[in-house]
Design a protein around this motif. Structure first.
Motif, PDB file in Angstrom:
ATOM      1  N   ARG A  62      57.586 103.294 116.681  1.00 22.17           N
ATOM      2  CA  ARG A  62      57.098 101.915 116.546  1.00 22.17           C
ATOM      3  C   ARG A  62      57.014 101.519 115.074  1.00 22.17           C
ATOM      4  O   ARG A  62      57.405 100.421 114.692  1.00 22.17           O
ATOM      5  N   ARG A  76      52.337 103.128 109.573  1.00 23.10           N
ATOM      6  CA  ARG A  76      53.331 102.681 108.596  1.00 23.10           C
ATOM      7  C   ARG A  76      53.175 103.439 107.285  1.00 23.10           C
ATOM      8  O   ARG A  76      54.163 103.855 106.675  1.00 23.10           O
ATOM      9  N   ARG A 111      60.957  94.279 108.941  1.00 22.71           N
ATOM     10  CA  ARG A 111      60.575  93.667 107.664  1.00 22.71           C
ATOM     11  C   ARG A 111      61.570  93.986 106.546  1.00 22.71           C
ATOM     12  O   ARG A 111      61.334  93.655 105.397  1.00 22.71           O
ATOM     13  N   GLU A 140      58.937  98.523 113.129  1.00 25.27           N
ATOM     14  CA  GLU A 140      58.199  97.542 112.337  1.00 25.27           C
ATOM     15  C   GLU A 140      58.773  97.440 110.925  1.00 25.27           C
ATOM     16  O   GLU A 140      58.996  96.336 110.415  1.00 25.27           O
TER      17      GLU A 140
END
Length: 92
Positions: free
Chosen positions: A50, A19, A58, A54
């Motif tokens: 991925r 991330r 959010r 994610e």
């Protein structure tokens, strides 16, 4: 966006290499594709995809091409832009 405070989102982003790498790759860019980020960062496309999902979950990223199954294009949302700015301020 889920019920998260800004600080919780920031901690969540930097708690994962994929991330954090994805957010860092957004510096100076408007649109990214997983394959491009993966190539530039020596990560797998699946790993970056991925991370994109994610961040999208959010409310930090938005997919511009949801109808496509591959080569999707993503942008940061306003919240994502704020998180990236805070990461830069904190030298992440």
């Amino acid at each position: 966006m889920l019920e998260n405070t800004f600080d919780e989102l920031l901690k969540w982003v930097v708690s994962s290499d994929r991330r954090q790498i994805l957010m860092e790759s957004m510096r100076g860019r408007d649109i990214v594709k997983a394959a491009d980020v993966a190539h530039e960062t020596w990560r797998s496309t699946q790993n970056i995809s991925r991370a994109m999902k994610e961040l999208e979950g959010r409310g930090l990223m938005e997919c511009l091409t949801p109808e496509k199954s591959t080569w999707k294009k993503y942008i940061l949302t306003d919240v994502g832009e704020r998180v990236l700015a805070k990461m830069e301020e904190m030298n992440f």
